[in-house]
Scaffold this motif. Structure first.
Motif, PDB file in Angstrom:
ATOM      1  N   ALA A  48       0.869  -1.225   0.107  1.00 16.83           N
ATOM      2  CA  ALA A  48      -0.019  -0.154   0.125  1.00 16.83           C
ATOM      3  C   ALA A  48       1.027   1.228   0.175  1.00 16.83           C
ATOM      4  O   ALA A  48       0.542   2.348  -0.581  1.00 16.83           O
ATOM      5  CB  ALA A  48      -0.869  -0.129   1.263  1.00 16.83           C
ATOM      6  N   VAL A  49       2.032   1.271   0.692  1.00 18.35           N
ATOM      7  CA  VAL A  49       2.962   2.377   0.817  1.00 18.35           C
ATOM      8  C   VAL A  49       4.179   2.270   0.025  1.00 18.35           C
ATOM      9  O   VAL A  49       5.127   3.047   0.368  1.00 18.35           O
ATOM     10  CB  VAL A  49       3.084   3.042   2.301  1.00 18.35           C
ATOM     11  CG1 VAL A  49       1.814   3.675   2.710  1.00 18.35           C
ATOM     12  CG2 VAL A  49       3.393   1.710   3.129  1.00 18.35           C
ATOM     13  N   LYS A  50       4.217   1.093  -0.791  1.00 14.44           N
ATOM     14  CA  LYS A  50       5.413   0.826  -1.402  1.00 14.44           C
ATOM     15  C   LYS A  50       6.603   0.565  -0.492  1.00 14.44           C
ATOM     16  O   LYS A  50       7.882   1.179  -0.976  1.00 14.44           O
ATOM     17  CB  LYS A  50       5.663   1.649  -2.480  1.00 14.44           C
ATOM     18  CG  LYS A  50       4.606   2.007  -3.584  1.00 14.44           C
ATOM     19  CD  LYS A  50       4.795   2.849  -4.700  1.00 14.44           C
ATOM     20  CE  LYS A  50       3.834   3.264  -5.537  1.00 14.44           C
ATOM     21  NZ  LYS A  50       3.276   1.884  -6.196  1.00 14.44           N
ATOM     22  N   ALA A  51       6.699   0.043   0.534  1.00 20.15           N
ATOM     23  CA  ALA A  51       7.618  -0.389   1.511  1.00 20.15           C
ATOM     24  C   ALA A  51       8.596  -1.067   1.160  1.00 20.15           C
ATOM     25  O   ALA A  51       8.565  -1.801   0.558  1.00 20.15           O
ATOM     26  CB  ALA A  51       6.876  -0.711   2.928  1.00 20.15           C
ATOM     27  N   GLY A  52       9.908  -0.630   1.554  1.00 25.77           N
ATOM     28  CA  GLY A  52      11.104  -1.310   1.397  1.00 25.77           C
ATOM     29  C   GLY A  52      11.343  -2.402   2.402  1.00 25.77           C
ATOM     30  O   GLY A  52      10.869  -2.373   3.403  1.00 25.77           O
ATOM     31  N   PRO A  53      12.457  -3.261   2.125  1.00 24.99           N
ATOM     32  CA  PRO A  53      12.834  -4.321   3.273  1.00 24.99           C
ATOM     33  C   PRO A  53      13.195  -3.853   4.601  1.00 24.99           C
ATOM     34  O   PRO A  53      13.046  -4.434   5.512  1.00 24.99           O
ATOM     35  CB  PRO A  53      13.619  -5.164   2.518  1.00 24.99           C
ATOM     36  CG  PRO A  53      14.155  -4.306   1.466  1.00 24.99           C
ATOM     37  CD  PRO A  53      13.293  -3.495   1.052  1.00 24.99           C
ATOM     38  N   ASP A  54      13.608  -2.563   4.682  1.00 20.87           N
ATOM     39  CA  ASP A  54      14.102  -1.999   5.994  1.00 20.87           C
ATOM     40  C   ASP A  54      13.053  -1.076   6.337  1.00 20.87           C
ATOM     41  O   ASP A  54      13.401  -0.222   7.343  1.00 20.87           O
ATOM     42  CB  ASP A  54      15.305  -1.135   5.504  1.00 20.87           C
ATOM     43  CG  ASP A  54      15.143  -0.256   4.610  1.00 20.87           C
ATOM     44  OD1 ASP A  54      14.382   0.071   3.773  1.00 20.87           O
ATOM     45  OD2 ASP A  54      15.967   0.932   4.540  1.00 20.87           O
ATOM     46  N   GLU A  55      11.796  -1.302   6.101  1.00 23.30           N
ATOM     47  CA  GLU A  55      10.868  -0.023   6.439  1.00 23.30           C
ATOM     48  C   GLU A  55       9.877  -0.987   7.276  1.00 23.30           C
ATOM     49  O   GLU A  55       9.573  -1.979   7.053  1.00 23.30           O
ATOM     50  CB  GLU A  55      10.343   0.508   5.293  1.00 23.30           C
ATOM     51  CG  GLU A  55      11.421   1.674   4.785  1.00 23.30           C
ATOM     52  CD  GLU A  55      10.644   2.441   3.400  1.00 23.30           C
ATOM     53  OE1 GLU A  55      10.864   3.670   3.621  1.00 23.30           O
ATOM     54  OE2 GLU A  55       9.814   1.912   2.629  1.00 23.30           O
ATOM     55  N   VAL A  56       9.150  -0.037   8.224  1.00 28.98           N
ATOM     56  CA  VAL A  56       8.282  -0.763   9.139  1.00 28.98           C
ATOM     57  C   VAL A  56       6.878   0.359   8.980  1.00 28.98           C
ATOM     58  O   VAL A  56       7.081   1.498   8.608  1.00 28.98           O
ATOM     59  CB  VAL A  56       8.451  -0.677  10.458  1.00 28.98           C
ATOM     60  CG1 VAL A  56       7.346  -1.027  11.397  1.00 28.98           C
ATOM     61  CG2 VAL A  56       9.664  -1.436  10.847  1.00 28.98           C
ATOM     62  N   ILE A  57       5.700  -0.661   8.945  1.00 27.55           N
ATOM     63  CA  ILE A  57       4.612   0.217   8.648  1.00 27.55           C
ATOM     64  C   ILE A  57       4.089   0.969   9.847  1.00 27.55           C
ATOM     65  O   ILE A  57       3.912   0.254  10.952  1.00 27.55           O
ATOM     66  CB  ILE A  57       3.445  -0.716   8.025  1.00 27.55           C
ATOM     67  CG1 ILE A  57       3.742  -1.466   6.784  1.00 27.55           C
ATOM     68  CG2 ILE A  57       1.997  -0.089   7.747  1.00 27.55           C
ATOM     69  CD1 ILE A  57       4.293  -0.924   5.635  1.00 27.55           C
ATOM     70  N   THR A  58       3.676   2.011   9.754  1.00 30.03           N
ATOM     71  CA  THR A  58       2.992   2.694  10.722  1.00 30.03           C
ATOM     72  C   THR A  58       1.404   2.796  10.488  1.00 30.03           C
ATOM     73  O   THR A  58       0.974   3.132   9.292  1.00 30.03           O
ATOM     74  CB  THR A  58       3.475   4.119  11.471  1.00 30.03           C
ATOM     75  OG1 THR A  58       3.223   4.920  10.114  1.00 30.03           O
ATOM     76  CG2 THR A  58       4.986   3.874  11.607  1.00 30.03           C
ATOM     77  N   PHE A  59       0.533   2.565  11.645  1.00 29.78           N
ATOM     78  CA  PHE A  59      -0.866   2.992  11.305  1.00 29.78           C
ATOM     79  C   PHE A  59      -1.231   4.039  12.367  1.00 29.78           C
ATOM     80  O   PHE A  59      -1.319   3.955  13.598  1.00 29.78           O
ATOM     81  CB  PHE A  59      -1.627   1.728  11.561  1.00 29.78           C
ATOM     82  CG  PHE A  59      -2.975   1.547  11.363  1.00 29.78           C
ATOM     83  CD1 PHE A  59      -3.724   1.308  10.243  1.00 29.78           C
ATOM     84  CD2 PHE A  59      -3.958   1.794  12.401  1.00 29.78           C
ATOM     85  CE1 PHE A  59      -5.100   1.038   9.994  1.00 29.78           C
ATOM     86  CE2 PHE A  59      -5.247   1.632  12.394  1.00 29.78           C
ATOM     87  CZ  PHE A  59      -6.001   1.512  11.112  1.00 29.78           C
ATOM     88  N   SER A  60      -1.957   5.056  11.897  1.00 29.27           N
ATOM     89  CA  SER A  60      -2.341   6.170  12.935  1.00 29.27           C
ATOM     90  C   SER A  60      -3.728   6.640  12.556  1.00 29.27           C
ATOM     91  O   SER A  60      -3.912   7.043  11.339  1.00 29.27           O
ATOM     92  CB  SER A  60      -1.143   7.134  13.045  1.00 29.27           C
ATOM     93  OG  SER A  60      -0.759   7.628  11.931  1.00 29.27           O
ATOM     94  N   TRP A  61      -4.308   7.425  13.381  1.00 30.71           N
ATOM     95  CA  TRP A  61      -5.357   8.202  13.271  1.00 30.71           C
ATOM     96  C   TRP A  61      -5.468   9.500  14.271  1.00 30.71           C
ATOM     97  O   TRP A  61      -4.884   9.517  15.353  1.00 30.71           O
ATOM     98  CB  TRP A  61      -6.581   7.557  13.363  1.00 30.71           C
ATOM     99  CG  TRP A  61      -6.864   6.950  14.650  1.00 30.71           C
ATOM    100  CD1 TRP A  61      -7.726   7.633  15.612  1.00 30.71           C
ATOM    101  CD2 TRP A  61      -6.681   5.902  15.411  1.00 30.71           C
ATOM    102  NE1 TRP A  61      -7.861   6.947  16.909  1.00 30.71           N
ATOM    103  CE2 TRP A  61      -7.287   5.805  16.519  1.00 30.71           C
ATOM    104  CE3 TRP A  61      -5.778   4.454  14.931  1.00 30.71           C
ATOM    105  CZ2 TRP A  61      -7.125   4.447  17.506  1.00 30.71           C
ATOM    106  CZ3 TRP A  61      -5.591   3.424  15.807  1.00 30.71           C
ATOM    107  CH2 TRP A  61      -6.206   3.674  17.126  1.00 30.71           C
ATOM    108  N   HIS A  62      -6.202  10.459  13.794  1.00 34.50           N
ATOM    109  CA  HIS A  62      -6.463  11.591  14.750  1.00 34.50           C
ATOM    110  C   HIS A  62      -8.022  11.734  14.907  1.00 34.50           C
ATOM    111  O   HIS A  62      -8.633  11.222  13.540  1.00 34.50           O
ATOM    112  CB  HIS A  62      -6.060  13.010  13.963  1.00 34.50           C
ATOM    113  CG  HIS A  62      -4.558  13.086  13.811  1.00 34.50           C
ATOM    114  ND1 HIS A  62      -4.114  14.095  12.967  1.00 34.50           N
ATOM    115  CD2 HIS A  62      -3.672  12.126  13.956  1.00 34.50           C
ATOM    116  CE1 HIS A  62      -2.852  13.935  12.897  1.00 34.50           C
ATOM    117  NE2 HIS A  62      -2.480  12.639  13.645  1.00 34.50           N
TER     118      HIS A  62
END
Length: 237
Positions: free
Chosen positions: A57-71
């Motif tokens: 969904a966010v084209k993450a690389g192998p060294d990246e972590v997904i963050t899920f956030s809301w306001h």
């Protein structure tokens, strides 16, 4: 009715501390604009999928972590007013200039809750989801999701929220619609479940999956394109 600004981003794993400081600084300013709650959660159990997933969904690389956030905001009017104020505040511009992740790949959207079972409160673990739902199936989705939310709460969840896509813009690099391969007659639901702990969550899902009340004869959306993952909060303001 409350209103949700939902975000998904890819952050280098090595930048976790910098990201935590970044969102804490932003939250201290956003609270002045009427935001009632800000939650930032770090990817912990984010599986890959055959068709869609959070990393794609966010084209993450192998060294990246997904963050899920809301306001969270009291209503859409308050959210719109906060956004206008935010865009003219030099502190936000300064914070945005030093983001420890690729902001161009962050997904942003506005959502109206259609299900909210439980009350906001400190949570220790979060399940986050993105769901493509035909706009004509809103009532059917609401009926199925309400029933499922009650079951999930029965097994220990403290809050279940399902928020219907209201302002879900197309993006140049990433966006919610492409994340779940939504068709033009579909919108995106931004949903999450709050748990008192990961242990409670893990034990609950065994029972949830085995419970026949979780299944409908006809699901009002394509479950194969639903995105889901588990996240550990790093900020709950």
């Amino acid at each position: 009715m409350s209103y949700i600004a939902g975000f998904v981003a890819a952050v280098p794993a090595a930048n976790k501390e910098a990201y935590s400081k970044h969102v804490a600084k932003a939250a201290s300013v956003l609270k002045e604009f009427g935001t009632t709650r800000i939650v930032e959660a770090w990817g912990d159990d984010v599986p890959g999928g055959k068709i869609t997933d959070f990393k794609g969904a966010v084209k993450a690389g192998p060294d990246e972590v997904i963050t899920f956030s809301w306001h969270e905001y009291p209503d859409k009017t308050a959210a719109d007013a906060a956004y206008r104020t935010m865009m003219s505040d030099p502190r936000i511009a300064e914070i945005g200039a030093t983001m420890p992740f690729d902001g161009q790949r962050m997904i942003i959207g506005g959502f109206t809750p259609i299900i909210e079972q439980g009350s906001p409160g400190k949570t220790d673990y979060i399940d986050g989801s993105l769901v493509p739902v035909p706009m004509a199936s809103k009532a059917a989705y609401l009926a199925v999701a309400s029933k499922q939310a009650a079951v999930i709460k029965e097994y220990g969840a403290t809050r279940v929220v399902e928020a219907w896509g209201d302002d879900v813009p197309d993006g140049k690099v990433t966006d919610y619609r492409s994340a779940v391969k939504a068709t033009r007659d579909e919108t995106v639901v931004y949903a999450w479940i709050e748990w008192p702990s990961k242990l409670v969550r893990d034990e609950a899902w065994k029972k949830v999956i085995a419970d026949p009340r979780m299944y409908a004869d006809i699901m009002p959306y394509d479950n194969q394109r639903r995105i889901h993952g588990g996240f550990a909060p790093i900020l709950d303001a």
